[in-house]
Write a protein that holds these residues in place. Structure first.
Motif, PDB file in Angstrom:
ATOM      1  N   PRO A 153      22.286 -16.496 -11.117  1.00  0.00           N
ATOM      2  CA  PRO A 153      22.471 -15.348 -12.009  1.00  0.00           C
ATOM      3  C   PRO A 153      23.933 -14.959 -12.192  1.00  0.00           C
ATOM      4  N   PRO A 223      14.370  -8.291 -17.317  1.00  0.00           N
ATOM      5  CA  PRO A 223      15.659  -7.781 -17.800  1.00  0.00           C
ATOM      6  C   PRO A 223      16.724  -8.864 -17.906  1.00  0.00           C
ATOM      7  N   VAL A 224      16.334 -10.089 -18.222  1.00  0.00           N
ATOM      8  CA  VAL A 224      17.339 -11.156 -18.310  1.00  0.00           C
ATOM      9  C   VAL A 224      18.185 -10.990 -19.578  1.00  0.00           C
ATOM     10  N   ASP A 261      27.932 -20.529 -26.121  1.00  0.00           N
ATOM     11  CA  ASP A 261      27.785 -20.582 -24.666  1.00  0.00           C
ATOM     12  C   ASP A 261      26.846 -19.501 -24.151  1.00  0.00           C
TER      13      ASP A 261
ATOM     14  N   ARG B 113      20.195  -5.686 -15.831  1.00  0.00           N
ATOM     15  CA  ARG B 113      20.279  -6.779 -16.807  1.00  0.00           C
ATOM     16  C   ARG B 113      21.005  -7.967 -16.184  1.00  0.00           C
ATOM     17  N   VAL B 114      20.496  -9.163 -16.414  1.00  0.00           N
ATOM     18  CA  VAL B 114      21.120 -10.346 -15.815  1.00  0.00           C
ATOM     19  C   VAL B 114      22.376 -10.759 -16.584  1.00  0.00           C
ATOM     20  N   TYR B 115      22.315 -10.725 -17.916  1.00  0.00           N
ATOM     21  CA  TYR B 115      23.472 -11.149 -18.698  1.00  0.00           C
ATOM     22  C   TYR B 115      24.003 -10.011 -19.565  1.00  0.00           C
ATOM     23  N   GLY B 118      24.606 -11.645 -23.486  1.00  0.00           N
ATOM     24  CA  GLY B 118      24.015 -12.982 -23.513  1.00  0.00           C
ATOM     25  C   GLY B 118      24.945 -14.089 -23.057  1.00  0.00           C
ATOM     26  N   VAL B 119      26.161 -13.743 -22.644  1.00  0.00           N
ATOM     27  CA  VAL B 119      27.108 -14.798 -22.270  1.00  0.00           C
ATOM     28  C   VAL B 119      27.747 -14.617 -20.898  1.00  0.00           C
ATOM     29  N   LEU B 120      27.822 -13.379 -20.417  1.00  0.00           N
ATOM     30  CA  LEU B 120      28.482 -13.138 -19.127  1.00  0.00           C
ATOM     31  C   LEU B 120      27.444 -12.754 -18.080  1.00  0.00           C
ATOM     32  N   PRO B 121      27.533 -13.314 -16.864  1.00  0.00           N
ATOM     33  CA  PRO B 121      26.674 -12.809 -15.796  1.00  0.00           C
ATOM     34  C   PRO B 121      27.049 -11.359 -15.522  1.00  0.00           C
ATOM     35  N   LYS B 138      33.202 -12.795 -26.793  1.00  0.00           N
ATOM     36  CA  LYS B 138      32.209 -13.356 -27.711  1.00  0.00           C
ATOM     37  C   LYS B 138      32.738 -13.243 -29.133  1.00  0.00           C
TER      38      LYS B 138
END
Lengths: 285, 164
Positions: A153, A223-224, A261, B113-115, B118-121, B138
């Motif tokens: 993660p 929550p991804v 990306d 939130r994981v990202y 949508g691009v950064l951990p 981005k």
């Protein structure tokens, strides 16, 4: 005494009713749709409780050494990626047909401690497609995968892609392999507009629910990625595209063209399926 | 809302945490996290504890205290800044007045939130980086560069990380 007899008869009726329901076979066991919300909750809770209980006495060794993580990444790519996908990489199409859908581990790696991850990988989970790896991999390999899943993660999606490209330089990139995935030309698209009811159903099929919170879909609470509530009123798709149904179709089919990306993978979505999903998302206001 | 079981467990862990964190951190969870970071060997104990809490809260329908890192910074000031920089013009942000727009995604549960984008951990530092320079992280993003200072970004992140 009359109370006891009453209770006994009530118990018999409940047992008989439940047995009759099971025996009748009317419950929908098809993997084309998710369980009903109460059944989903029951199974998920039983799974989570079971994993916590059974892993309670496991002590994790020290994890996270770079060599161990690299080994874990390679093992993950070889054994886990086909069902679970990876950051920016979609699961194989067959895996999207599983119910329950294999979890996106980016969230699992944050929420679950190492002993529970280890136990789950080692023993697998009944009633899911998660196999027991105990007799397939060595113990230090299991822990290496745990180490990688806990690292996953916190790595940019690009990192996995680059590591994977290095390791698998010979194999074709996924998007190219899916080029021939279109519906046959002799079988024209059923319609050019989307069907929101079918779209909601299709969203289960492409695994959207493993990453997004989506109103109206059972089990969609991960929550991804961002929540999709009120998606129709958003100005942008993926932060970069103007939000129109046409653009939604383009995004769903090839997100990597707009965010190279990104964590959102190309899931090999067919044109009509994308139209239907876009139609469903357009109802979320 | 914490259950009785959670609270009794919470109290037990506090004395342990006292020694290792600054007095500025008043949140018990933040203390636990600081302990985790300082003494990795104790991690298992806390893992067990956290997972017990996790399942308790999952069952009671509350949000999970997940293993996400905690953010430093002034959350109260951060909440005010989320108004001042106009974030609420585009995002729904729980706890920020009138922040119910849906131009960009909702920031509800952003701490889990994981990202980011949508691009950064997601981590406090990466989230702050995104807030300060979205166009760099981005290219082509609809999120504008609002010239947020480093301190302001840190404080905003502190507030956003409370959303779980």
């Amino acid at each position: 005494m009359r109370l006891l007899v009453g209770l006994f008869i009530a118990a018999l009726l409940v047992i008989g009713g439940a047995g009759g329901f099971v025996y009748s076979g009317v419950y929908d066991i098809a993997a084309t749709d998710q369980h009903t919300a109460p059944v989903f909750w029951l199974l998920k809770t039983a799974m989570r409780r079971g994993v916590l209980h059974h892993a309670r006495d496991i002590a994790a060794p020290s994890l996270g050494d770079p060599a161990q993580v690299a080994l874990g990444r390679a093992l993950y790519d070889e054994n886990c990626m086909r069902c679970h996908g990876a950051p920016g990489v979609a699961p194989e199409p067959f895996a999207l047909g599983l119910r329950p859908l294999p979890a996106n581990l980016a969230n699992t790696g944050i929420e679950w401690p190492a002993p529970q991850l280890y136990w789950t990988i080692k023993h697998g989970l009944k009633l899911t497609a998660m196999p027991a790896w105990e007799f397939r991999l060595h113990d230090d390999e299991l822990w290496a995968i745990v180490a990688y899943v806990q690292r996953l993660p916190y790595e940019p999606p690009r990192a996995y892609r680059e590591a994977r490209l290095r390791a698998r330089a010979e194999s074709l990139p996924r998007a190219a392999r899916r080029e021939g995935d279109e519906l046959p030309r002799s079988n024209p698209l059923p319609s050019m507009t989307g069907d929101p009811v079918r779209g909601r159903h299709v969203m289960q099929q492409y695994g959207c629910v493993t990453c997004h919170e989506i109103p109206g879909i059972v089990g969609a609470s991960a929550p991804v990625g961002p929540p999709l509530d009120r998606m129709a009123t958003h100005s942008f798709i993926g932060g970069v595209l103007e939000n129109t149904p046409q653009n939604m179709v383009r995004w769903l089919r090839a997100p990597e063209q707009f965010v190279p990306d990104g964590a959102m993978p190309n899931l090999g979505v067919r044109e009509q399926d994308a139209r239907d999903m876009a139609a469903y998302l357009d109802t979320l206001r | 809302m914490p259950t009785h079981r959670e609270r009794s467990r919470d109290e037990k862990t506090v004395p342990l945490a006292h020694n290792v964190v600054s007095p500025g951190l008043i949140d018990t969870r933040a203390k636990m996290h600081a302990v985790n970071a300082t003494y990795p060997a104790r991690r298992n104990r806390f893992d067990t504890f956290l997972s017990a809490m996790l399942i308790t809260t999952a069952l009671s329908g509350c949000s999970d205290p997940s293993l996400h890192p905690q953010a430093s910074g002034d959350a109260t000031r951060g909440r005010m800044l989320l108004q001042q920089y106009g974030c609420s013009a585009c995002h729904t942000i729980p706890g920020v007045r009138a922040a119910n727009a849906a131009i960009g995604p909702s920031l509800d549960r952003l701490g889990r939130r994981v990202y980011v984008a949508g691009v950064l951990p997601n981590s406090p530092s990466e989230l702050a980086r995104w807030i300060r320079a979205p166009d760099v992280v981005k290219p082509g993003t609809g999120m504008p560069n609002a010239n947020v200072t480093e301190r302001d970004a840190t404080d905003m992140v502190a507030y956003l990380y409370q959303l779980r």
